[in-house]
Scaffold this motif. Structure first.
Motif, PDB file in Angstrom:
ATOM      1  N   THR A 147       7.025   5.558  -0.713  1.00 61.01           N
ATOM      2  CA  THR A 147       7.283   4.267   0.340  1.00 61.01           C
ATOM      3  C   THR A 147       5.951   3.274  -0.302  1.00 61.01           C
ATOM      4  OG1 THR A 147       8.191   6.456   1.447  1.00 61.01           O
ATOM      5  CG2 THR A 147       7.250   4.061   2.578  1.00 61.01           C
ATOM      6  N   VAL A 148       6.314   2.830  -0.376  1.00 62.01           N
ATOM      7  CA  VAL A 148       4.943   1.581  -0.020  1.00 62.01           C
ATOM      8  C   VAL A 148       5.070   0.193   1.090  1.00 62.01           C
ATOM      9  CG1 VAL A 148       4.532  -0.488  -1.148  1.00 62.01           C
ATOM     10  CG2 VAL A 148       5.658   1.127  -2.601  1.00 62.01           C
ATOM     11  N   LYS A 149       4.205   0.437   1.866  1.00 63.33           N
ATOM     12  CA  LYS A 149       4.153  -0.405   2.886  1.00 63.33           C
ATOM     13  C   LYS A 149       3.508  -1.914   2.503  1.00 63.33           C
ATOM     14  CE  LYS A 149       2.302  -0.284   8.269  1.00 63.33           C
ATOM     15  NZ  LYS A 149       1.927   0.666   8.522  1.00 63.33           N
TER      16      LYS A 149
ATOM     17  N   LEU B  32      -2.310   7.963  -2.717  1.00 62.04           N
ATOM     18  CA  LEU B  32      -1.912   7.484  -1.115  1.00 62.04           C
ATOM     19  C   LEU B  32      -2.843   6.455  -0.963  1.00 62.04           C
ATOM     20  CD1 LEU B  32      -1.657  10.784   0.562  1.00 62.04           C
ATOM     21  CD2 LEU B  32       0.031   8.699   0.813  1.00 62.04           C
ATOM     22  N   GLY B  33      -2.339   5.494   0.069  1.00 60.12           N
ATOM     23  CA  GLY B  33      -3.275   4.358   0.381  1.00 60.12           C
ATOM     24  C   GLY B  33      -4.043   3.653  -0.660  1.00 60.12           C
TER      25      GLY B  33
ATOM     26  N   TYR C 160       2.397   4.383   1.039  1.00 60.57           N
ATOM     27  CA  TYR C 160       2.226   5.028   2.074  1.00 60.57           C
ATOM     28  C   TYR C 160       2.290   6.488   2.717  1.00 60.57           C
ATOM     29  CZ  TYR C 160       3.692   5.093   7.502  1.00 60.57           C
ATOM     30  OH  TYR C 160       3.778   5.620   8.854  1.00 60.57           O
ATOM     31  N   LYS C 161       3.337   7.052   1.448  1.00 58.80           N
ATOM     32  CA  LYS C 161       3.843   8.374   1.430  1.00 58.80           C
ATOM     33  C   LYS C 161       4.686   8.570   0.129  1.00 58.80           C
ATOM     34  CE  LYS C 161       7.734   9.133   3.675  1.00 58.80           C
ATOM     35  NZ  LYS C 161       8.915   9.221   4.444  1.00 58.80           N
TER      36      LYS C 161
ATOM     37  N   ILE D 248       1.113  -1.008   0.159  1.00 60.87           N
ATOM     38  CA  ILE D 248      -0.117   0.010   0.186  1.00 60.87           C
ATOM     39  C   ILE D 248       0.984   1.389   0.035  1.00 60.87           C
ATOM     40  CG2 ILE D 248      -1.994   0.957   1.631  1.00 60.87           C
ATOM     41  CD1 ILE D 248      -2.593  -1.255   0.486  1.00 60.87           C
TER      42      ILE D 248
ATOM     43  N   LYS E  67      -3.126   0.514  -3.860  1.00 60.21           N
ATOM     44  CA  LYS E  67      -2.316  -0.854  -4.143  1.00 60.21           C
ATOM     45  C   LYS E  67      -1.465  -0.624  -5.381  1.00 60.21           C
ATOM     46  CE  LYS E  67      -4.677  -4.733  -3.371  1.00 60.21           C
ATOM     47  NZ  LYS E  67      -5.494  -6.040  -3.629  1.00 60.21           N
TER      48      LYS E  67
ATOM     49  N   GLU F 122       3.643  -4.839   8.665  1.00 56.10           N
ATOM     50  CA  GLU F 122       3.256  -3.962   9.580  1.00 56.10           C
ATOM     51  C   GLU F 122       4.885  -3.140   9.998  1.00 56.10           C
ATOM     52  OE1 GLU F 122       1.670  -1.487  11.815  1.00 56.10           O
ATOM     53  OE2 GLU F 122       0.303  -2.872  10.531  1.00 56.10           O
TER      54      GLU F 122
ATOM     55  N   CYS G 207       8.584  -1.390   5.316  1.00 56.70           N
ATOM     56  CA  CYS G 207       8.919  -0.277   3.204  1.00 56.70           C
ATOM     57  C   CYS G 207       9.586  -0.033   2.911  1.00 56.70           C
ATOM     58  CB  CYS G 207       8.407   0.865   4.417  1.00 56.70           C
ATOM     59  SG  CYS G 207       6.754   1.292   5.570  1.00 56.70           S
TER      60      CYS G 207
END
Length: 256
Positions: free
Chosen positions: A212-214, A237-238, A200-201, A198, A240, A217, A220
């Motif tokens: 930045t991909v998460k 953002l958010g 993330y930034k 996801i 996939k 948990e 990243c």
């Protein structure tokens, strides 16, 4: 350097004035000069003595970002033109890579690594240097070895590296953000290192987007893409995304 005559000194002075294009500054007071102009005058004053070694101690510390880069390129040209050895001290790896043929990374009085700029940026020898260069740092341990390929457990995910370790070895994996490929759809590829995550930034700077991909948990990964790719992929953002990187793009080291 001692000049044999006033004529010799005058000749050297004029050479430096012409090289640095200081003619318009000669009748101005120091307080009337910009930060960049002061640096040029300071370097010219040093060169007039023709020293065998020049120490540049954070020469761009008081300058704007644009001036910093310009002065760094000018110093590189000065070193080349006047055939001087130089020691350039800076907190900026970008400046160090512009000026230096070799870079020494120091932290708290300890020499962490020394090498050519490409070695520092793409094959860091430890975590401290990797963090300084912006490389992705991923820690894990070896759970399987097949030939010269090791499978690294990084916590519910796995990375394959082209390095033969022993099962149980603790390993740090380094991946440069520019070596990561992003997609909005799953890759139709047999590449081993593929992940879903996801966004993330997002940081946009100078036509380059850092995404930045998460993945998990506490996991990243940063990827660099051009503005054009960012717009074509319509990354939000958010949202996939899928990412992959070649096994040959990975640098890893065993840690105790």
């Amino acid at each position: 350097m001692r000049f044999r005559s006033i004529k010799d000194a005058s000749t050297r002075f004029n050479e430096l004035v012409n090289f640095f294009k200081l003619e318009s500054l000669l009748k101005r007071y120091p307080e009337e000069l910009s930060g960049g102009e002061k640096q040029k005058v300071a370097i010219a004053r040093t060169l007039i003595l023709d020293p065998p070694l020049i120490l540049f101690d954070e020469p761009t510390s008081q300058l704007s970002p644009r001036e910093k880069e310009r002065i760094a390129f000018e110093i590189k040209e000065i070193i080349k033109t006047f055939k001087k050895s130089a020691l350039f001290v800076t907190h900026s790896l970008d400046e160090a890579s512009i000026v230096g043929d070799r870079i020494a990374v120091l932290s708290k009085g300890e020499l962490l690594q020394i090498g050519e700029p490409s070695e520092i940026f793409f094959t860091p020898e430890n975590v401290e240097v990797a963090y300084l260069t912006g490389v992705n740092v991923i820690k894990g341990y070896v759970i399987e070895v097949e030939g010269n390929i090791s499978k690294i457990d990084i916590g519910n995910e796995y990375i394959y590296v082209l390095q033969e370790y022993n099962v149980g070895d603790s390993v740090v994996v380094f991946i440069h953000p520019q070596d990561i490929t992003l997609s909005k759809t799953p890759f139709q590829s047999s590449a081993r290192n593929q992940f879903e995550g996801i966004v993330y930034k997002i940081v946009n700077k100078n036509g380059i987007a850092t995404i930045t991909v998460k993945i998990a948990e506490n996991f990243c990964i940063n990827a660099l893409i051009t503005k054009r790719s960012f717009e074509e992929l319509n990354i939000q953002l958010g949202g996939k995304v899928y990412l992959t990187f070649k096994i040959t793009a990975i640098h890893s080291v065993k840690v105790s």
